[in-house]
Design an enzyme around this catalytic site. Structure first.
Site, PDB file in Angstrom:
ATOM      1  CG  HIS A  69      -8.692  -0.150   0.173  1.00 22.88           C
ATOM      2  ND1 HIS A  69      -9.435  -1.186  -0.591  1.00 22.88           N
ATOM      3  CD2 HIS A  69      -9.153   1.064  -0.152  1.00 22.88           C
ATOM      4  CE1 HIS A  69     -10.084  -0.518  -1.728  1.00 22.88           C
ATOM      5  NE2 HIS A  69     -10.046   0.812  -1.638  1.00 22.88           N
ATOM      6  CD  GLU A  70      -7.715   5.089   2.813  1.00 23.86           C
ATOM      7  OE1 GLU A  70      -7.118   5.885   2.120  1.00 23.86           O
ATOM      8  OE2 GLU A  70      -9.210   5.024   2.940  1.00 23.86           O
ATOM      9  CB  SER A  71      -1.071   3.634   2.255  1.00 23.38           C
ATOM     10  OG  SER A  71      -0.963   2.743   3.425  1.00 23.38           O
TER      11      SER A  71
END
Length: 292
Positions: free
Chosen positions: A189-191
């Site tokens: 989700h972050e990267s």
């Protein structure tokens, strides 16, 4: 020192999470979200991330050549006219729900007594945080338990292509006693498991840590310097932060993710901000996919 305490609450409320492919979602008008293309983004990855097709993005933005987008370009995520609300219709044993403005996957799942994971699987949704007005969602029949979630083929191909980073996350999660699927989901989700991603807030790499957070983790948890631009070091620090929050909040993933997104101090004092809820829902749905 929490993950994003340097961001004022007002600014947090004005921006959406930086996820998967790096494109940043920003409000163009009150009801017309856009993304700002980041270096290295492709139209196909942006479409995947926001639950659209390349053809839809082309049509909405008047893009003739899907291979030619540029950093800084603003892409609309919805058509100018909002789709009218429609009553759910039945197809076989399932219902079809038409998304109206302001709805979230969490609310829709609750409305039909379903789960986010089941709706994600039934519709091949890449990012549960983003729904389009007018989007048609198949609601799986609730008479029998939904089948175990599995990653849509479009996500699976990207996961396979970035398998080296995935292996680093798995190994580090196992080493630190963090649930592997949870660590994989946060990082995705972050990267999107991309080591070179840098957010507008200055968060870096696979786990999207700010330099200040990395220094805090290095000094209080790891006992050695963190190199945010090295994938292994970045992952080690991010997983250590997850381990810290899992301990602090006694395994409550909602508070763990709130602290990771808002910062520890904000989570302790204020609980979960409203703007954080879609972020949490998305990661929890992704955890089910990665854990299947």
């Amino acid at each position: 020192m929490p993950h994003r305490t340097h961001l004022p609450v007002v600014r947090l409320a004005a921006m959406l999470a930086v996820i998967a492919c790096g494109a940043v979602a920003m409000p163009a008008a009150a009801s017309d979200p856009v993304v700002v293309v980041q270096p290295g983004d492709t139209l196909s990855e942006i479409a995947l991330k926001y639950g659209m097709t390349v053809a839809q993005l082309q049509a909405v933005n008047g893009i003739a050549d899907p291979n030619r987008i540029f950093a800084g370009q603003r892409l609309r995520l919805t058509a100018p006219a909002a789709a009218a609300a429609a009553a759910p219709t039945a197809i076989g044993g399932d219902l079809v729900h038409v998304v109206v403005r302001g709805q979230t996957l969490t609310g829709i799942a609750r409305q039909y007594g379903s789960t986010i994971a089941a709706i994600v699987q039934a519709n091949g949704i890449a990012n549960p945080s983003f729904l389009r007005v007018g989007q048609r969602l198949t609601i799986p029949g609730v008479a029998s338990p939904p089948a175990a979630a599995s990653a849509p083929a479009s996500i699976a191909s990207l996961v396979a292509a970035r398998g080296e980073i995935g292996a680093i996350i798995r190994a580090e999660a196992q080493s630190q006693g963090v649930p592997v699927a949870f660590a994989l989901a946060v990082a995705w989700h972050e990267s999107g498991w991309r080591p070179a991603v840098i957010s507008r807030a200055g968060a870096v790499g696979v786990m999207q840590l700010t330099p200040a957070t990395a220094d805090w983790v290095a000094g209080t948890m790891l006992g050695h310097r963190v190199d945010l631009y090295d994938a292994s070091s970045n992952v080690q620090a991010g997983v250590a932060l997850l381990r810290h929050y899992l301990d602090r909040y006694q395994g409550d993933r909602t508070l763990v993710l709130a602290a990771y997104y808002q910062g520890q101090t904000a989570a302790d004092r204020h609980g979960v901000y409203r703007v954080t809820r879609p972020y949490i829902a998305s990661i929890l749905a992704l955890e089910k996919l990665f854990g299947s």
